[in-house]
Design a protein around this motif. Structure first.
Motif, short mmCIF file in Angstrom:
data_model
loop_
_atom_site.label_atom_id
_atom_site.label_comp_id
_atom_site.label_asym_id
_atom_site.label_seq_id
_atom_site.Cartn_x
_atom_site.Cartn_y
_atom_site.Cartn_z
N ARG A 108 35.48 46.63 34.67
CA ARG A 108 36.02 45.51 33.53
C ARG A 108 37.06 46.08 33.05
N MET A 109 38.12 45.48 32.78
CA MET A 109 39.40 46.15 31.95
C MET A 109 39.79 44.67 31.01
N GLY A 110 39.49 44.63 29.66
CA GLY A 110 39.81 43.48 29.13
C GLY A 110 39.06 42.41 29.40
N ASP A 111 39.99 41.22 29.85
CA ASP A 111 39.27 39.93 30.40
C ASP A 111 39.42 40.25 32.13
N HIS A 112 40.07 41.22 32.62
CA HIS A 112 39.95 41.21 33.99
C HIS A 112 38.75 42.00 34.61
N GLN A 149 39.96 45.12 51.08
CA GLN A 149 39.56 43.93 51.69
C GLN A 149 38.44 43.13 50.80
N HIS A 150 37.78 44.14 50.30
CA HIS A 150 36.70 43.40 49.46
C HIS A 150 37.46 42.78 48.20
N ALA A 151 38.53 43.36 47.66
CA ALA A 151 39.49 42.78 46.48
C ALA A 151 40.09 41.54 47.11
N GLU A 152 40.44 41.41 48.22
CA GLU A 152 41.10 40.35 48.87
C GLU A 152 40.11 39.19 48.96
N LYS A 153 38.95 39.48 49.33
CA LYS A 153 38.01 38.30 49.68
C LYS A 153 37.56 37.78 48.54
N PHE A 154 37.46 38.68 47.39
CA PHE A 154 37.03 37.93 46.19
C PHE A 154 37.95 37.81 45.25
N GLN A 155 39.20 38.03 45.50
CA GLN A 155 40.61 37.73 44.73
C GLN A 155 40.59 38.48 43.62
N LEU A 156 40.27 39.68 43.71
CA LEU A 156 40.16 40.56 42.52
C LEU A 156 41.43 41.50 42.35
N PRO A 157 42.14 41.88 41.16
CA PRO A 157 43.27 42.70 41.23
C PRO A 157 42.82 44.15 41.51
N ILE A 158 43.97 44.87 42.07
CA ILE A 158 43.55 46.16 42.34
C ILE A 158 44.34 47.19 41.69
N GLU A 289 46.20 49.95 27.80
CA GLU A 289 47.16 49.00 27.41
C GLU A 289 48.25 48.50 28.11
N ALA A 290 48.75 49.56 29.04
CA ALA A 290 50.06 49.20 29.97
C ALA A 290 49.32 48.42 31.19
N LEU A 291 48.14 48.99 31.76
CA LEU A 291 47.61 47.88 32.82
C LEU A 291 47.36 46.67 32.53
N VAL A 292 46.74 46.35 31.25
CA VAL A 292 46.26 44.96 30.93
C VAL A 292 47.47 44.11 30.67
N ARG A 293 48.75 44.79 30.09
CA ARG A 293 49.78 44.02 29.96
C ARG A 293 50.17 43.64 31.40
N HIS A 294 50.32 44.50 32.43
CA HIS A 294 50.80 44.22 33.73
C HIS A 294 49.84 43.38 34.31
N LEU A 295 48.43 43.32 34.36
CA LEU A 295 47.72 42.45 34.81
C LEU A 295 47.79 41.08 34.22
N ASN A 296 48.01 40.91 32.95
CA ASN A 296 48.30 39.56 32.31
C ASN A 296 49.62 38.93 33.06
N GLU A 297 50.51 39.76 33.42
CA GLU A 297 51.72 39.26 33.95
C GLU A 297 51.47 38.91 35.36
N LEU A 298 50.76 39.78 36.16
CA LEU A 298 50.48 39.68 37.69
C LEU A 298 49.46 38.60 37.85
N THR A 299 48.50 38.25 37.42
CA THR A 299 47.66 37.27 37.40
C THR A 299 48.23 35.92 37.18
N LYS A 300 49.19 35.73 36.59
CA LYS A 300 49.93 34.56 36.53
C LYS A 300 50.59 34.03 37.87
N MET A 301 50.79 35.02 38.77
CA MET A 301 51.48 34.55 39.88
C MET A 301 50.75 34.16 40.97
N SER A 302 51.21 33.37 41.90
CA SER A 302 50.17 32.77 42.82
C SER A 302 49.95 33.83 43.88
N PRO A 303 48.92 33.70 44.64
CA PRO A 303 48.78 34.63 45.74
C PRO A 303 49.96 34.70 46.86
#
Ligand SMILES: [Zn+2]
Lengths: 323, 335
Positions: A108-112, A149-158, A289-303
């Motif tokens: 777990r990293m922040g809300d991610h 593949q696990h991440a893809e199945k459960f739609q989790l960021p890597i 901090e940097a990772l959370v910032r990028h995660l926040n950006e990327l999780t806004k994008m569609s698959p």
């Protein structure tokens, strides 16, 4: 003040010497023998700060390399433990092997909630041997693929943490088709529909690093390096001399800043002055901090966008002339 | 043409001392004997003074069995030694000739040239090395790509040439491979890539490494489009090329004796401090370790490729009035 437990590198020797003098002086003053030395101490401390700042702002490629390889540098497990003390480790490629040089898990990293993969160098002699000095076997890359593949199945960021001299040049590694293991990871990573962020935390050694490096965002810690071949390999092939490692480092443009200038890295993450090993907590927090910032950006994008974004990133890389 | 190094032993030029054949010294006029000798020498000289280059052009010695082969015959046998089946390295243009229907090859992306993104200098600047490589090989890059037909089957074909810069993959090779894959996907053509490479090109640094990702990523879309990719591994294929498109074929074929691997033999021996088996990383070794589908002799390569393409692309129509079937493709060593 200098942490004496940290082993100074060759280029850090003048700094270490000064630190020794300061310590000696402090001891004398502490004993109350020579109160008039206080002024000298202030002067030396100023000198020390000055030297430190100029030293670390004028590093050559080979100095960055030495910092990236520093035996006390934080490794993958050091980051994971600091980010989430309750992170869950996952093991094995499901085909017969669990490669300790490739650490995988859920974190777990922040809300991610993310899947993490990272190469692991060992700290003690025993660990180093067990982790093969951070050089995964083909099974390690296949273990990472299983987690992708696990991440893809459960739609989790890597999140991938890279600190490896490269893939292991061994007999079994070749027999078990190292090249295929890497190639398949490159292809499959490019097709994922979840956010992928790769961080070079130390050494990014060639194909063995890239095997977990096909990402939407590539971050590099300030003193990390990333190269197509080890500088030692480059020196021995192109200069035919083991003494030309410094030249090879400079010629290959392998430092974080240079890799960013070449358009490969997206961000250089600041390290504590002197390197991440001077303050692992600070280094881990900065990176988080940097990772959370990028995660926040990327999780806004569609698959679909995420896949396209990643493919486009690598499609553009290269330099050529079209007449 | 190939000239095997060091095969011109002194012996091959030595001829017997001129002797007046058919005449004994006794019943011969001394003057006549000298005249005869002079004539013989002249005749011999007419035949003899082959320069190394001329000699090489005419004759090639097999690296493996040391047989002297008439170069023209060798070429007709696709540069495979008829005696021991040693497969000589062949250039990209020769491959096109060997594989495709005459006149069908159309090159694409011939206009891409390497630049010098790092300003790389070792003992020589990279641009100079590029010019030297071009002059030596007659090629501008280490990959020739285009479309062609093979027994009337249209294909997208990319062939690496080890003769140019050690077949190393820099930005241009990566870009040409990626464009070829995209072209094949767009036209729904089967894709054939011949690999022959020492690995990624060091002089373009990290950008060379990124070509592994670029080509593999292009193959992901191609793969998802359900199209056929046949990878042919030829002597030698190493490093970044093996660790990207070369190992991603739906079908992987290797030429006999071709050495293929990720790390080089010497590096591995130094690392593990033990001798490796003699046949380590050869095509046959790869076959027995499950890494390639088949080892196919060059003289059978064209028909094997055509069989595989037709198997995967042609509709399986029963032939009217005949139960004749095309021969099944037998995995393992063909020929
Ligand atoms: Zn032979």
């Amino acid at each position: 003040m200098v942490d004496q437990k940290i082993t100074p590198l060759e280029f850090e020797k003048p700094l270490a010497l000064l630190a020794q003098q300061i310590e000696l002086l402090e001891k004398q003053i502490g004993e109350g023998a020579h109160p008039e030395l206080e002024n000298d101490l202030d002067r030396l401390n100023q000198q020390y700060d000055q030297l430190k700042r100029s030293l670390y702002s004028n590093l050559r490629g080979i100095d960055h390399l030495a910092l990236a390889r520093h035996p006390q540098r934080p490794y993958t497990r050091d980051y994971l433990g600091r980010w989430d003390s309750a992170w869950i480790e996952m093991h094995g490629d499901r085909k017969g092997v669990d490669d300790p040089a490739m650490v995988t898990g859920l974190l777990r990293m922040g809300d991610h909630k993310v899947v993490v993969c990272g190469t692991q160098k060992g700290r003690t002699i025993h660990e180093k041997k067990n982790c093969n000095f951070g050089m995964p076997q083909p099974e390690g890359y296949r273990k990472a693929l299983r987690l992708f593949q696990h991440a893809e199945k459960f739609q989790l960021p890597i999140i991938n943490l890279i600190d490896t001299p490269g893939a292991y040049p061994g007999l079994a590694a070749e027999e078990h088709n190292q090249a295929e293991a890497i190639a398949v990871n490159l292809r499959e990573l490019s097709g994922l529909t979840v956010p992928v962020i790769s961080v070079i935390t130390g050494e990014g050694g060639s194909g063995g690093a890239l095997a977990i490096g096909v990402a939407n965002r590539i971050l590099m810690l300030e003193h990390s390096v990333y190269s197509v071949i080890s500088p030692e390999g480059c020196a021995s092939i192109l200069w035919r001399s083991a003494d030309k490692v410094a030249e090879a480092c400079t010629a290959m443009k392998m430092t974080a800043r240079e890799i960013k200038q070449l358009g490969v890295a997206d961000e250089v993450v600041t390290e504590p002055l002197g390197g991440a090993h001077h303050d692992a907590d600070f280094a881990a927090e900065k990176l988080r901090e940097a990772l959370v910032r990028h995660l926040n950006e990327l999780t806004k994008m569609s698959p679909k966008e995420l896949r396209k974004d990643r493919q486009n990133k690598f499609r553009r890389l290269g330099a050529f002339v079209e007449s | 043409m190939f000239c095997s190094r060091g095969f011109l032993s002194e012996n091959s030029f030595q001829r017997a001392a001129p002797r007046p054949e058919g005449l004994s010294d006794n019943d011969m006029d001394l003057k006549e004997w000298f005249a005869n000798r002079k004539k013989k020498q002249e005749q011999a000289e007419v035949k003899q003074p082959l320069t190394t280059e001329e000699y090489c052009a005419l004759w090639t010695q097999c690296f493996q069995c040391r047989e002297l082969l008439y170069t023209k015959d060798l070429r007709e046998n696709l540069h495979v030694c008829p005696k021991c089946l040693y497969h000589f390295r062949v250039g990209a243009e020769q491959r096109v000739e060997q594989l495709t229907d005459p006149g069908s090859f159309e090159e694409i992306d011939a206009n891409l040239r390497s630049s010098d993104p790092l300003g790389f200098v070792d003992s020589e600047p990279y641009p100079k090395r590029l010019r030297d490589a071009e002059r030596k090989s007659g090629l501008v890059e280490a990959l020739l790509s285009g479309t062609a037909t093979m027994e009337e089957n249209p294909v997208a074909l990319g062939i690496m040439d080890f003769g140019h810069f050690g077949g190393s993959m820099g930005s241009v090779v990566g870009e040409k491979v990626a464009r070829l894959i995209e072209h094949a996907e767009e036209k729904r053509l089967p894709l054939i890539l011949f690999s022959s490479s020492g690995g990624a090109r060091m002089q373009e640094g990290i950008l060379s490494l990124m070509q592994l990702a670029k080509t593999s990523s292009a193959l992901k879309s191609f793969h998802d489009a359900g199209l056929l990719y046949i990878s042919v591994l030829t002597e030698p294929t190493y490093g970044g090329v093996t660790a990207s498109f070369a190992m991603l074929g739906d079908i992987i074929i290797a030429e006999p004796g071709a050495r293929v691997g990720f790390a080089g033999r010497r590096v591995i021996e130094q690392t593990i401090r033990q001798k490796l088996p003699a046949d380590f990383q050869t095509a046959e070794y790869l076959l027995s370790h499950g890494q390639v589908d088949m080892v196919v002799e060059r003289t059978k390569l064209r028909e094997t490729l055509v069989q595989l393409i037709e198997f995967h692309t042609k509709q399986n129509k029963p032939k009217s009035g005949s139960s004749q079937q095309t021969e099944p493709v037998i995995p393992g060593r063909a020929g």
